[in-house]
Scaffold this motif. Structure first.
Motif, PDB file in Angstrom:
ATOM      1  N   THR A  62      18.312 152.834  87.368  1.00 41.83           N
ATOM      2  CA  THR A  62      18.986 152.679  86.079  1.00 41.83           C
ATOM      3  C   THR A  62      20.073 153.719  85.857  1.00 41.83           C
ATOM      4  O   THR A  62      20.870 153.603  84.941  1.00 41.83           O
ATOM      5  N   ASP A  63      20.121 154.780  86.671  1.00 39.90           N
ATOM      6  CA  ASP A  63      21.189 155.780  86.559  1.00 39.90           C
ATOM      7  C   ASP A  63      21.700 156.093  87.966  1.00 39.90           C
ATOM      8  O   ASP A  63      21.338 155.430  88.939  1.00 39.90           O
ATOM      9  N   LEU A  64      22.569 157.092  88.082  1.00 38.18           N
ATOM     10  CA  LEU A  64      23.198 157.409  89.374  1.00 38.18           C
ATOM     11  C   LEU A  64      22.393 158.402  90.200  1.00 38.18           C
ATOM     12  O   LEU A  64      22.840 158.809  91.266  1.00 38.18           O
ATOM     13  N   LYS A  65      21.206 158.798  89.722  1.00 35.00           N
ATOM     14  CA  LYS A  65      20.370 159.717  90.492  1.00 35.00           C
ATOM     15  C   LYS A  65      19.520 158.904  91.473  1.00 35.00           C
ATOM     16  O   LYS A  65      18.367 158.576  91.223  1.00 35.00           O
ATOM     17  N   VAL A  66      20.166 158.581  92.602  1.00 34.69           N
ATOM     18  CA  VAL A  66      19.544 157.628  93.536  1.00 34.69           C
ATOM     19  C   VAL A  66      18.995 158.295  94.794  1.00 34.69           C
ATOM     20  O   VAL A  66      18.399 157.621  95.635  1.00 34.69           O
ATOM     21  N   ALA A  67      19.193 159.597  94.977  1.00 34.95           N
ATOM     22  CA  ALA A  67      18.818 160.263  96.226  1.00 34.95           C
ATOM     23  C   ALA A  67      17.342 160.081  96.558  1.00 34.95           C
ATOM     24  O   ALA A  67      16.979 159.764  97.697  1.00 34.95           O
ATOM     25  N   ASP A  68      16.452 160.267  95.551  1.00 30.45           N
ATOM     26  CA  ASP A  68      15.010 160.157  95.808  1.00 30.45           C
ATOM     27  C   ASP A  68      14.625 158.748  96.234  1.00 30.45           C
ATOM     28  O   ASP A  68      13.831 158.554  97.164  1.00 30.45           O
ATOM     29  N   LYS A  69      15.220 157.750  95.578  1.00 34.82           N
ATOM     30  CA  LYS A  69      14.891 156.367  95.925  1.00 34.82           C
ATOM     31  C   LYS A  69      15.367 156.015  97.325  1.00 34.82           C
ATOM     32  O   LYS A  69      14.666 155.335  98.086  1.00 34.82           O
ATOM     33  N   VAL A  70      16.572 156.464  97.666  1.00 39.71           N
ATOM     34  CA  VAL A  70      17.119 156.192  99.003  1.00 39.71           C
ATOM     35  C   VAL A  70      16.258 156.870 100.065  1.00 39.71           C
ATOM     36  O   VAL A  70      15.979 156.293 101.121  1.00 39.71           O
ATOM     37  N   ALA A  71      15.827 158.125  99.786  1.00 40.02           N
ATOM     38  CA  ALA A  71      14.989 158.858 100.739  1.00 40.02           C
ATOM     39  C   ALA A  71      13.666 158.120 100.979  1.00 40.02           C
ATOM     40  O   ALA A  71      13.191 158.013 102.118  1.00 40.02           O
ATOM     41  N   LYS A  72      13.051 157.595  99.884  1.00 45.68           N
ATOM     42  CA  LYS A  72      11.792 156.863 100.041  1.00 45.68           C
ATOM     43  C   LYS A  72      11.986 155.596 100.857  1.00 45.68           C
ATOM     44  O   LYS A  72      11.177 155.256 101.722  1.00 45.68           O
ATOM     45  N   LEU A  73      13.080 154.868 100.598  1.00 44.82           N
ATOM     46  CA  LEU A  73      13.378 153.658 101.361  1.00 44.82           C
ATOM     47  C   LEU A  73      13.595 153.973 102.837  1.00 44.82           C
ATOM     48  O   LEU A  73      13.161 153.224 103.713  1.00 44.82           O
ATOM     49  N   ASN A  74      14.231 155.107 103.084  1.00 45.26           N
ATOM     50  CA  ASN A  74      14.489 155.527 104.466  1.00 45.26           C
ATOM     51  C   ASN A  74      13.173 155.824 105.188  1.00 45.26           C
ATOM     52  O   ASN A  74      12.989 155.453 106.356  1.00 45.26           O
ATOM     53  N   ASP A  75      12.257 156.530 104.498  1.00 44.09           N
ATOM     54  CA  ASP A  75      10.949 156.836 105.088  1.00 44.09           C
ATOM     55  C   ASP A  75      10.179 155.546 105.394  1.00 44.09           C
ATOM     56  O   ASP A  75       9.540 155.425 106.451  1.00 44.09           O
ATOM     57  N   GLN A  76      10.254 154.591 104.465  1.00 47.39           N
ATOM     58  CA  GLN A  76       9.559 153.315 104.674  1.00 47.39           C
ATOM     59  C   GLN A  76      10.129 152.583 105.890  1.00 47.39           C
ATOM     60  O   GLN A  76       9.393 152.000 106.686  1.00 47.39           O
ATOM     61  N   MET A  77      11.465 152.620 106.011  1.00 47.55           N
ATOM     62  CA  MET A  77      12.121 151.939 107.122  1.00 47.55           C
ATOM     63  C   MET A  77      11.706 152.564 108.451  1.00 47.55           C
ATOM     64  O   MET A  77      11.438 151.857 109.436  1.00 47.55           O
ATOM     65  N   LYS A  78      11.648 153.899 108.514  1.00 45.72           N
ATOM     66  CA  LYS A  78      11.241 154.577 109.747  1.00 45.72           C
ATOM     67  C   LYS A  78       9.808 154.210 110.130  1.00 45.72           C
ATOM     68  O   LYS A  78       9.496 154.008 111.317  1.00 45.72           O
ATOM     69  N   ALA A  79       8.915 154.141 109.117  1.00 43.31           N
ATOM     70  CA  ALA A  79       7.520 153.789 109.390  1.00 43.31           C
ATOM     71  C   ALA A  79       7.430 152.372 109.940  1.00 43.31           C
ATOM     72  O   ALA A  79       6.685 152.089 110.890  1.00 43.31           O
ATOM     73  N   LEU A  80       8.216 151.440 109.365  1.00 42.13           N
ATOM     74  CA  LEU A  80       8.222 150.062 109.840  1.00 42.13           C
ATOM     75  C   LEU A  80       8.782 149.965 111.262  1.00 42.13           C
ATOM     76  O   LEU A  80       8.310 149.168 112.080  1.00 42.13           O
ATOM     77  N   GLU A  81       9.802 150.768 111.554  1.00 43.77           N
ATOM     78  CA  GLU A  81      10.385 150.766 112.902  1.00 43.77           C
ATOM     79  C   GLU A  81       9.358 151.228 113.938  1.00 43.77           C
ATOM     80  O   GLU A  81       9.286 150.686 115.047  1.00 43.77           O
TER      81      GLU A  81
END
Length: 878
Positions: free
Chosen positions: A728-747
């Motif tokens: 909902t705001d421009l503070k997206v770093a934490d969300k992007v980091a979590k998505l990145n961790d999830q992607m690495k685990a799936l890989e």
């Protein structure tokens, strides 16, 4: 007399004869692409001799820094082995621009040598051009040199010319007889040999002709004088030394090198050569680096790198295996800093850059040794005892690996060198370099500009005070012709007697705008200054026409001018900020100032850290907000430098300069246009920072509206990211980091699944293996695997297969991957590299590898089955 006293005595003598002492110009020639380095005293006066420029003096004296280590004049390979060759040297010279001629030149030279330097008159000889009876008579009748010591020589020795056409003339050389013990034999004599008994001391050039394209010599209306005398040579002669390296210009440096190496000078001839090479090269590298030249793989930087690596190689011959040159540059500065104070300011910078290059060369030697080993192994496999010349030249030219070291290693291993092939490769490279140099040289000043400046003189620039003003059209250029008028629709170049248009120089682009009057409009697309003082407006006649003599209104595009000024003022602030944040070693190495952006090259040894980038941007914007007035003052160059103003490398300054001050934070010599206050810069935003050469970094930045637009674009990009991650705001770093961790685990999970599938599929594939001549062979196509996945499957299959030959082929996204493995017990009969070449040919690819494992790629996935069939056929054929 010391060398310093000899230099000063030369300058003082000619100043006493009405000459203006002109400081040495840069070792990098200004606006002369035909030269790699300044190689003679006359280089800085070239435009004067050619009639392109007039100065406020007609007599000059200089002690000019010179380098001869590339291009036409290249003394590099002779340095250290002869008594006279150097890469860096100083040339003492006196010049007359249409003032005095032969008689005074001869008188001055004789008086200085015999009365000031006290050289014995009976040991001095003179040479003259074979048809120059005037010079011959001057030496005989005016000076009193007996005819037995005056020698006439031909064009090769005693006629000088700047180029195939242009100013030229006979010359007269003053020689000294150093004694019969220096003779090379019974045929020794001037013009007969090159030994050092008769040593050239001073060359007097009588520039009296203009050679035209047909080769005709036409008398110049104002003959001139150009003389040159090497300080190193005259110092050795005056000090009674037979070798330049034994004069006090070199001995302190040589003894410092000897001490570092633990050897004694003049005890071992081969070590003496190395000591002299290093001493000479230390002087060259110290001066070149202090003037902004950086070691690189092309142009001037390549020559500097060769000099530095040659010195390092000779250090290795003296047992100096670790970096040592960087410590000795300080000795050069201590010895030469009195005559050239700019060296002192560059002390730390020079040492740090030399250390970086020395460490890089150590890595080069290690890598080059591996490459040389491969070349020797390849030759051995072919049964050859000779290493190919083209490969040796590549090792030298590409990797900077010294040929003397190649020779030593090859000799130890029982190899000979193909030096004919090496020479051919070098000649081919020289031919290519000459062609490139010739193309580069075509950028020289067009003849039409010379004619224009001779006809109309210099343009008065009014652009510091205003962006509008009236000017009279004094010349019109179209193509290579001066014309009288230009019509509507024509492209042309207009020259006015006065203009507010700034001409491109100092990194700042030229102004754009309009020249016109009622019913007349000439759109100026660029303004240049091809010849000193001549402002040329390039553009198109949009409406009406103009002729020579018309008066037009000149109007600069004010918005573009202000945008340029904004970026130029920011460039000065950036220079000062970088020195504050990174250190005083930071010096400008180049810049570009346009309306849209600024580019700034500077000396520094490492990428800026994120903290340093943030600090530079933050501090510069603080200086903008302080709103200091931008003050401009004209003053004598010497006084400006004493006041602390920074002079920039590569820029040429006259006797009077503009000093641009921004509060107490930035003071520079500058001829560009600027804002009235630093606050007018607006916002400063750093766009990028990267390396462009060894020891040189580049910053690109935007200001004002450009900076606002950049910030807006970055915000828009951030909003798009926020929308994607449902923030909902421009503070997206934490969300992007979590998505990145999830992607690495799936890989990771995906890789495990692939491994399991490969293992389970291995058993099925092995059932397809064939027995060919008692050898188990499996060649199979598998679907959708990349090269790394194919390798994983191959490892699994090989482990289960045991003895045999394995070939796999797959494709993904149109790219073909091939793999071949051969068990060790079969390597005496089959090589994976041979098999993979056959398989790759079928799919239009190529590859290679070790005897037991090879990989390849291809272009045609549809041919994979044929590729695998080719493997079976190959094994059957063996």
């Amino acid at each position: 007399m010391t060398a310093s006293e000899i230099r000063q005595a030369f300058i003082d003598y000619f100043v006493g004869k009405g000459h203006t002492h002109v400081k040495s110009s840069s070792l990098v020639p200004e606006k002369d692409p035909t030269l790699i380095f300044t190689n003679a005293g006359m280089v800085q006066f070239k435009s004067v001799f050619l009639g392109e420029e007039k100065r406020d003096y007609i007599r000059a004296v200089t002690s000019q820094k010179c380098v001869r280590a590339g291009g036409k004049h290249n003394d590099l390979e002779n340095v250290g082995r002869t008594a006279r060759h150097h890469t860096f040297f100083e040339m003492l010279g006196n010049f007359s621009f249409g003032d005095y001629f032969k008689e005074d030149a001869v008188k001055y030279a004789w008086e200085l040598l015999t009365e000031v330097y006290k050289l014995p008159k009976d040991k001095l000889w003179a040479t003259v051009y074979n048809t120059d009876d005037e010079a011959y008579a001057l030496w005989r009748d005016v000076i009193g040199v007996p005819e037995s010591r005056i020698v006439r020589l031909g064009e090769k020795d005693n006629f000088w010319q700047m180029a195939d056409t242009g100013p030229c003339g006979p010359c007269s050389e003053i020689m000294i007889d150093q004694g019969e013990d220096m003779s090379c034999g019974p045929d020794c004599g001037i013009g007969k040999c090159d030994c050092d008994r008769f040593l050239e001391v001073w060359n007097l050039v009588f520039m009296q002709f203009d050679r035209d394209v047909k080769g005709n010599l036409n008398p110049l209306p104002k003959p001139s004088i150009d003389t040159g005398m090497g300080l190193e040579r005259i110092s050795a002669v005056v000090q009674g030394r037979r070798n330049n390296y034994d004069s006090d210009l070199f001995t302190p440096i040589i003894h410092a090198i000897a001490e570092a190496a633990g050897v004694t000078y003049l005890e071992d001839p081969e070590k003496d050569v190395s000591l002299r090479v290093i001493a000479d090269h230390l002087r060259a590298m110290t001066f070149l680096i202090s003037e902004g030249v950086m070691p690189s793989n092309e142009g001037r930087g390549y020559v500097l790198r060769r000099i530095m690596r040659r010195a390092a190689r000779h250090g290795k011959l003296l047992g100096l295996d670790k970096p040592f040159l960087y410590r000795l540059t300080g000795n050069v500065i201590d010895h030469m800093g009195g005559a050239y104070p700019e060296l002192k300011d560059a002390r730390d910078y020079v040492a740090r850059l030399v250390l970086v290059e020395e460490e890089r060369f150590i890595g080069t030697l290690e890598y080059g040794t591996r490459v040389l080993t491969e070349i020797m192994e390849s030759a051995k496999s072919r049964g050859s005892a000779t290493l190919p010349g083209d490969e040796l030249f590549k090792l030298y030219d590409t990797y900077g690996f010294p040929m003397d070291l190649v020779n030593d290693i090859a000799e130890e291993q029982g190899f000979m060198l193909d030096m004919d092939g090496y020479a051919s490769a070098m000649e081919a490279q020289k031919t290519k370099a000459k062609a490139a140099q010739a193309t580069f040289g075509e950028e020289r000043v067009r003849e039409v500009y010379r004619r224009a400046v001779e006809k109309v003189g210099k343009t008065k620039f009014t652009g510091y005070e205003t962006t509008e003003g009236a000017g009279k059209v004094v010349a019109i250029i179209k193509g290579d012709d001066l014309i009288d008028a230009v019509a509507e629709g024509d492209e042309a170049e207009l020259i006015l007697d006065a203009t507010p248009f700034y001409a491109e120089s100092g990194g700042q682009v030229g102004d754009k705008g309009v020249l016109g009057s009622d019913g007349v409009r000439f759109e100026v697309m660029d303004t240049v200054k091809p010849v000193a003082g001549l402002y040329v407006h390039k553009g198109r006649m949009h409406k009406g026409g103009v002729k020579v003599g018309d008066t037009v209104k000149a109007a600069v595009d004010g918005n573009l001018r202000k945008a340029i000024a904004r970026n130029h003022t920011a460039t000065h602030l950036l220079h000062a900020v970088l020195r504050y944040v990174l250190g005083d070693h930071v010096k400008q190495a180049g810049s570009l100032v346009t309306p849209d952006r600024l580019r700034f090259d500077f000396s520094h040894f490492a990428p800026l850290t994120q903290h340093e980038r943030e600090r530079v941007e933050e501090l510069l914007n603080e200086k903008v907000l302080e709103g200091d007035p931008v003050g401009v003052e004209e003053m004598a160059t010497e006084n400006a430098l004493k006041s602390g103003a920074m002079a920039l490398f590569g820029e040429k300054y006259g006797d009077v300069v503009r000093v641009v001050r921004m509060g107490g934070f930035s003071t520079e010599l500058c001829g560009g246009t600027h804002l009235g206050s630093t606050s007018d810069v607006g916002l400063f935003k750093l766009v990028s920072e990267a390396g462009v050469a060894a020891g040189v970094r580049r910053i690109e930045a935007v200001t004002g509206g450009g900076a606002y637009r950049l910030v807006r674009e970055q915000e828009d990009e951030l909003r798009e990211v926020a929308a994607v991650v449902k923030s909902t705001d421009l503070k997206v770093a934490d969300k992007v980091a979590k998505l990145n961790d999830q992607m690495k685990a799936l890989e990771k999970e995906l890789e495990k699944l692939k491994d399991k599938m490969a293992a389970s599929g291995a058993g099925d594939l092995l059932s397809q293996a064939r027995d060919i001549n008692g050898v188990k062979v499996l060649a199979s196509v598998v679907d959708g695997l990349e090269a790394k996945d194919l390798r994983t499957m191959g490892d699994n299959l090989r482990e289960k297969m045991g003895s045999g030959i394995l070939a796999l082929g797959s494709s993904k996204d149109g790219r073909v991957s091939l793999l071949c493995m051969v068990s060790k017990d079969l390597l005496d009969r089959y090589k994976a590299g041979d098999i993979i070449k056959v398989a790759a040919a079928a799919v239009g690819g190529s590859g290679g590898g070790r005897p037991d494992m090879a990989q390849a790629g291809g272009k045609d996935p549809d041919k994979l089955p044929e590729s695998m069939a080719a493997v079976y056929r190959f094994v059957e054929g063996k």
